[in-house]
Design a protein around this motif. Sequence first.
Motif, mmCIF file in Angstrom:
data_model
loop_
_atom_site.group_PDB
_atom_site.id
_atom_site.type_symbol
_atom_site.label_atom_id
_atom_site.label_comp_id
_atom_site.label_asym_id
_atom_site.label_seq_id
_atom_site.Cartn_x
_atom_site.Cartn_y
_atom_site.Cartn_z
ATOM 1 N N PHE A 2 0.844 -1.201 0.000
ATOM 2 C CA PHE A 2 0.000 0.000 0.000
ATOM 3 C C PHE A 2 0.875 1.244 0.000
ATOM 4 O O PHE A 2 2.092 1.179 0.230
ATOM 5 C CB PHE A 2 -0.901 0.015 1.244
ATOM 6 C CG PHE A 2 -0.144 -0.082 2.548
ATOM 7 C CD1 PHE A 2 0.270 1.048 3.226
ATOM 8 C CD2 PHE A 2 0.168 -1.333 3.088
ATOM 9 C CE1 PHE A 2 0.978 0.950 4.411
ATOM 10 C CE2 PHE A 2 0.876 -1.448 4.277
ATOM 11 C CZ PHE A 2 1.280 -0.295 4.940
ATOM 12 N N SER A 3 0.265 2.373 -0.267
ATOM 13 C CA SER A 3 0.940 3.671 -0.198
ATOM 14 C C SER A 3 0.263 4.492 0.883
ATOM 15 O O SER A 3 -0.955 4.689 0.847
ATOM 16 C CB SER A 3 0.873 4.400 -1.537
ATOM 17 O OG SER A 3 1.621 3.714 -2.523
ATOM 18 N N ALA A 4 1.073 4.953 1.869
ATOM 19 C CA ALA A 4 0.500 5.655 3.018
ATOM 20 C C ALA A 4 0.627 7.157 2.901
ATOM 21 O O ALA A 4 -0.219 7.904 3.341
ATOM 22 C CB ALA A 4 1.165 5.183 4.307
ATOM 23 N N GLU A 5 1.718 7.613 2.360
ATOM 24 C CA GLU A 5 1.937 9.044 2.190
ATOM 25 C C GLU A 5 2.366 9.267 0.752
ATOM 26 O O GLU A 5 2.711 8.339 0.035
ATOM 27 C CB GLU A 5 3.026 9.538 3.141
ATOM 28 C CG GLU A 5 2.746 9.290 4.615
ATOM 29 C CD GLU A 5 3.964 9.606 5.471
ATOM 30 O OE1 GLU A 5 4.542 10.681 5.291
ATOM 31 O OE2 GLU A 5 4.329 8.766 6.302
ATOM 32 N N GLU A 6 2.364 10.505 0.345
ATOM 33 C CA GLU A 6 2.780 10.816 -1.020
ATOM 34 C C GLU A 6 4.205 10.325 -1.258
ATOM 35 O O GLU A 6 5.116 10.596 -0.477
ATOM 36 C CB GLU A 6 2.717 12.335 -1.257
ATOM 37 C CG GLU A 6 3.016 12.719 -2.691
ATOM 38 C CD GLU A 6 2.950 14.211 -2.917
ATOM 39 O OE1 GLU A 6 3.161 14.630 -4.053
ATOM 40 O OE2 GLU A 6 2.692 14.944 -1.947
#
Length: 439
Positions: free
Chosen positions: A178-182
């Motif tokens: 997943f991607s949590a922050e930019e």
Amino acid sequence: MANIKPFRGYRYNENKIVNIGSVVSPPYYNMSAEDKDALYEKSEYNSVRLFSGRKYETDTTEDNAFTRAKTFLDKWIDEDILVRDREPVIYMYEQSMEIGGTMYSNTNFVALVELEDIGSGNIMPCEKPHEVSMSDRYELLSATNADMSMISCIYMEQEKDLYNLMNELREEKPDAEFSAEEKLHQKIWKISYQPTIDFIVEHFKDMALYITDGQTRYETCLKYRNYMKANNPNHTGDEPYNYIMMSLSNSKSDGIVVLPVHRGIKTPRSFSEAHFIANSQDYFKVEKIIVDSGDESIVETMVKQIATVKSETRIAAYCGGDYFYRMVLTDNDYIKKEVYPEMSKEYCRLDLVALNKLVLEDVFRITEENYEEYVTPTRSYNLCYEGVQNGDYDIMFIMNPVRVEQIKNITAVGERLPEMTVSVYPKPSVGVIINIKED
């Protein structure tokens, strides 16, 4: 020796939470009040409610941020929002990000590590703990009996056995992604194959672990362990409260970025630029550098102008206008000879020690007692710059990053770096894995 073991961590259930990136959070000390509010709005299950919940004037001993964290934790487990892995594993956790146009991937092992008293073993805190936040951390741990976030450590491997193992494991499909922050992409692999676990455990037995982030939480866990031990007549040393969740990163990894921590200063007395320059010249060669407005920004120019591969102290100071001052310490041995003769040479060569003693204390009269009142550490030089422009700070100081070798040499002799010296990036997101101290 460093004694590590696998564990059954709690993680967000992807069958219930479609976007894991919406529920994990940056470390609480990296967030402003506005950031925290945004996370509250982002998802009703965001982990900010667990580790940095809101406080209210109506809070009581029975109903407060810490008891509410326990309520959220229990509720989310009951609702299968958080689910526990079925078997003990060592996790491999990777964070990939872009900095300055370059992609970095930092991969580490996440395991339980047996707590050691400070100075008695191979776990070495790098900085002084933040005493102000320790009481809050202890109340949270007492209420929840859980490690909400990982302690970050680096280890220094002579061979490349663990490094090569990581590269092999990385070829397998991750258990979560997943991607949590930019620009911060994250992956998790679960290592359950017993021979591989044994291989990892055995390799860490001869290694020192250097805590680069989480000194306060580590010492909080020591305090909690001591309390639990004192109240357990059948204590054996194998109880879950004897262990803490850590992320273990190889110091040779090209994904580890050691960032400098800059300082924004609001002086106790009326600020005088002329007074600052005159008194700083007792110890530093001070050069005024004018920046053409058509060139790079002032802060980018300051960073480049103090960069050095030499073992010398270079600091940039900015107090407004289209210019800044480059400060170069004229005698690299002065602090060792005249200020801290009892400390190691490596400690005395830290740029921040020179700034704290020779500028903040000697010039501005900012001491340990009033440091937090007048000094704001941040890894964002842009925030410092904006603070000078809007009057929040009288002056800012741009620093160079601490070298990994300095961390190793200073902690190896039992010393600690000043608070907020080191910033290793990226820091593990909160909520990725939670360890409840239970069998």
